[in-house]
Motif scaffolding. Structure first.
Motif, PDB file in Angstrom:
ATOM      1  N   THR A  25      36.383  35.498  48.588  1.00 38.04           N
ATOM      2  CA  THR A  25      37.923  34.901  48.116  1.00 38.04           C
ATOM      3  C   THR A  25      39.325  35.823  47.689  1.00 38.04           C
ATOM      4  N   GLY A  26      39.113  36.177  47.565  1.00 36.65           N
ATOM      5  CA  GLY A  26      39.955  37.376  47.336  1.00 36.65           C
ATOM      6  C   GLY A  26      39.798  37.845  45.730  1.00 36.65           C
ATOM      7  N   MET A  27      39.005  37.382  45.082  1.00 42.72           N
ATOM      8  CA  MET A  27      38.390  38.113  43.695  1.00 42.72           C
ATOM      9  C   MET A  27      37.675  37.700  43.488  1.00 42.72           C
ATOM     10  N   GLY A  28      37.530  38.415  42.195  1.00 44.74           N
ATOM     11  CA  GLY A  28      35.517  37.689  41.593  1.00 44.74           C
ATOM     12  C   GLY A  28      34.952  38.310  41.113  1.00 44.74           C
ATOM     13  N   LEU A  29      35.387  39.846  41.973  1.00 45.80           N
ATOM     14  CA  LEU A  29      34.224  41.051  41.345  1.00 45.80           C
ATOM     15  C   LEU A  29      34.220  41.518  40.102  1.00 45.80           C
ATOM     16  N   PRO A  30      35.136  41.489  39.029  1.00 46.32           N
ATOM     17  CA  PRO A  30      34.727  42.063  37.476  1.00 46.32           C
ATOM     18  C   PRO A  30      34.405  40.353  36.799  1.00 46.32           C
ATOM     19  N   THR A  31      34.566  39.192  37.764  1.00 48.67           N
ATOM     20  CA  THR A  31      33.673  38.377  36.803  1.00 48.67           C
ATOM     21  C   THR A  31      32.298  37.975  37.101  1.00 48.67           C
ATOM     22  N   VAL A  32      32.190  38.183  38.816  1.00 55.45           N
ATOM     23  CA  VAL A  32      30.613  38.387  39.187  1.00 55.45           C
ATOM     24  C   VAL A  32      30.008  39.465  38.286  1.00 55.45           C
ATOM     25  N   ALA A  33      30.252  40.475  38.690  1.00 59.72           N
ATOM     26  CA  ALA A  33      29.167  42.420  38.072  1.00 59.72           C
ATOM     27  C   ALA A  33      28.881  41.336  36.646  1.00 59.72           C
ATOM     28  N   MET A  34      30.149  41.327  35.644  1.00 62.48           N
ATOM     29  CA  MET A  34      30.466  40.777  34.638  1.00 62.48           C
ATOM     30  C   MET A  34      29.139  39.962  34.211  1.00 62.48           C
ATOM     31  N   GLY A  35      28.752  38.792  34.945  1.00 65.42           N
ATOM     32  CA  GLY A  35      28.816  37.630  34.563  1.00 65.42           C
ATOM     33  C   GLY A  35      27.128  38.069  34.961  1.00 65.42           C
ATOM     34  N   ILE A  36      26.491  38.982  36.004  1.00 65.71           N
ATOM     35  CA  ILE A  36      25.296  39.262  36.725  1.00 65.71           C
ATOM     36  C   ILE A  36      24.414  40.471  35.468  1.00 65.71           C
ATOM     37  N   LEU A  37      25.219  41.254  35.216  1.00 66.93           N
ATOM     38  CA  LEU A  37      25.331  42.067  34.724  1.00 66.93           C
ATOM     39  C   LEU A  37      24.560  42.410  33.027  1.00 66.93           C
ATOM     40  N   GLY A  38      25.395  40.850  32.561  1.00 61.07           N
ATOM     41  CA  GLY A  38      26.117  40.896  31.250  1.00 61.07           C
ATOM     42  C   GLY A  38      24.582  40.561  30.783  1.00 61.07           C
ATOM     43  N   GLY A  39      23.646  39.868  31.355  1.00 61.13           N
ATOM     44  CA  GLY A  39      22.047  39.399  31.034  1.00 61.13           C
ATOM     45  C   GLY A  39      20.824  40.039  31.104  1.00 61.13           C
ATOM     46  N   LEU A  40      21.708  41.735  31.723  1.00 61.69           N
ATOM     47  CA  LEU A  40      20.810  42.925  32.191  1.00 61.69           C
ATOM     48  C   LEU A  40      21.074  43.721  31.104  1.00 61.69           C
ATOM     49  N   LEU A  41      22.069  44.257  30.939  1.00 63.46           N
ATOM     50  CA  LEU A  41      23.219  45.497  29.776  1.00 63.46           C
ATOM     51  C   LEU A  41      23.228  44.662  28.925  1.00 63.46           C
ATOM     52  N   SER A  42      24.275  45.303  28.236  1.00 63.58           N
ATOM     53  CA  SER A  42      25.075  44.825  26.914  1.00 63.58           C
ATOM     54  C   SER A  42      26.488  44.640  27.766  1.00 63.58           C
ATOM     55  N   PRO A  43      27.309  43.638  26.923  1.00 63.75           N
ATOM     56  CA  PRO A  43      28.805  43.984  27.802  1.00 63.75           C
ATOM     57  C   PRO A  43      29.672  45.066  27.690  1.00 63.75           C
ATOM     58  N   LEU A  44      28.996  45.213  26.473  1.00 65.15           N
ATOM     59  CA  LEU A  44      29.882  46.840  26.424  1.00 65.15           C
ATOM     60  C   LEU A  44      29.763  47.981  27.977  1.00 65.15           C
ATOM     61  N   THR A  45      28.053  48.421  28.494  1.00 69.44           N
ATOM     62  CA  THR A  45      27.712  48.958  29.257  1.00 69.44           C
ATOM     63  C   THR A  45      28.138  48.797  30.850  1.00 69.44           C
ATOM     64  N   ALA A  46      28.502  47.217  30.984  1.00 70.41           N
ATOM     65  CA  ALA A  46      28.679  46.610  31.954  1.00 70.41           C
ATOM     66  C   ALA A  46      30.027  46.223  31.921  1.00 70.41           C
ATOM     67  N   ALA A  47      30.617  46.549  31.577  1.00 73.71           N
ATOM     68  CA  ALA A  47      32.647  46.497  31.297  1.00 73.71           C
ATOM     69  C   ALA A  47      32.014  48.325  31.489  1.00 73.71           C
ATOM     70  N   ALA A  48      31.676  49.321  31.669  1.00 71.26           N
ATOM     71  CA  ALA A  48      31.694  50.443  31.879  1.00 71.26           C
ATOM     72  C   ALA A  48      31.646  50.419  33.164  1.00 71.26           C
ATOM     73  N   LEU A  49      30.240  50.090  33.639  1.00 69.49           N
ATOM     74  CA  LEU A  49      29.958  50.097  34.726  1.00 69.49           C
ATOM     75  C   LEU A  49      30.808  49.536  35.769  1.00 69.49           C
ATOM     76  N   LEU A  50      31.858  48.907  35.588  1.00 72.01           N
ATOM     77  CA  LEU A  50      33.006  47.823  36.288  1.00 72.01           C
ATOM     78  C   LEU A  50      34.044  48.774  37.050  1.00 72.01           C
TER      79      LEU A  50
END
Length: 250
Positions: A25-50
């Motif tokens: 689609t040309g976009m969506g990497l942070p959206t998908v990564a934050m969406g998936i990882l947000g259910g596993l890690l804290s949003p802060l940790t997920a944001a640092a990982l991306l």
């Protein structure tokens, strides 16, 4: 399998899927990564990982076109406001209040998905852009700083400018690159960017790029619009689940 190994595999899979969506689609990497990882890690940790894989893939996208100078001249008020807004909004993400940031992330994912699925395409009149660009940039920065997601309202706004396809892809890459750098700087200034997260973020580059290349190859064999609708429906459900989670699991 140990929990750390399971977590590593889930993170790797999350960035591969996120790269796949970006490749198609040309976009969506942070959206998908934050969406998936947000259910596993804290949003802060997920944001640092991306941070690192997002920066690499977006710079790649940014440099792939021929319109960089013209886009910088046209969009610099929005980009400057994104940077300021991210620094201000990051107070919530850096606070470590997981429930509030998870709800904010969920609402952002759901709002973006619903808007993109249901809204009609609009055009921003040229005379409005002088004031609309910094307003959109500031709002985008606040959402980025608070949730780690770069899309609202920058993506709908850029789509409404009437850019050619190649210009739009490069403009998205430019906006996401600035957002990624601003988010990384904000987390660093708040002292919430551990070296361990940065090292893990570097390891996520390979699966993100592998997914992006796979998505680019897949783009010619499937309908991008159908793929995009499926992706948005998944993000809508995931966002609603994250936003409602504190009500059922306080």
């Amino acid at each position: 399998m140990e929990q750390s190994e399971t977590t590593f595999l889930i993170i790797t899979a999350a960035f591969f899927v996120a790269g796949l969506v970006k490749g198609v689609t040309g976009m969506g990497l942070p959206t998908v990564a934050m969406g998936i990882l947000g259910g596993l890690l804290s949003p802060l940790t997920a944001a640092a990982l991306l941070l690192i894989p997002s920066l690499v893939t977006n710079v790649w996208q940014l440099l792939a076109g021929r319109h960089l100078k013209a886009l910088l001249l046209r969009l610099w008020p929005m980009l400057a406001a994104i940077s300021l807004g991210t620094l201000a909004g990051s107070v919530l993400l850096a606070s470590g209040e997981t429930d509030r940031t998870t709800v904010a992330l969920g609402l952002t994912l759901a709002a973006y998905s619903a808007y993109t699925l249901l809204a009609r395409q609009h055009r921003v009149p040229p005379g409005w852009q002088a004031w609309a660009s910094p307003v959109v940039g500031l709002a985008t920065g606040l959402f980025t700083g608070a949730t780690g997601v770069f899309v609202i309202p920058a993506v709908p706004y850029l789509q409404a400018l009437g850019l050619e396809r190649d210009e739009l892809v490069q403009a998205l890459g430019l906006s996401f690159t600035v957002s990624t750098i601003a988010l990384g700087l904000a987390l660093f200034l708040h002292g919430t960017l551990p070296m361990a997260d940065l090292k893990a973020s570097m390891l996520a580059i390979a699966p993100a790029l592998a997914g992006m290349f796979a998505g680019q190859a897949l783009r010619t064999r499937i309908s991008p619009s159908a793929f995009r609708r499926g992706f948005l429906l998944c993000m809508l459900g995931l966002g609603l689940e994250m936003a409602l989670r504190p009500l059922f699991f306080p």
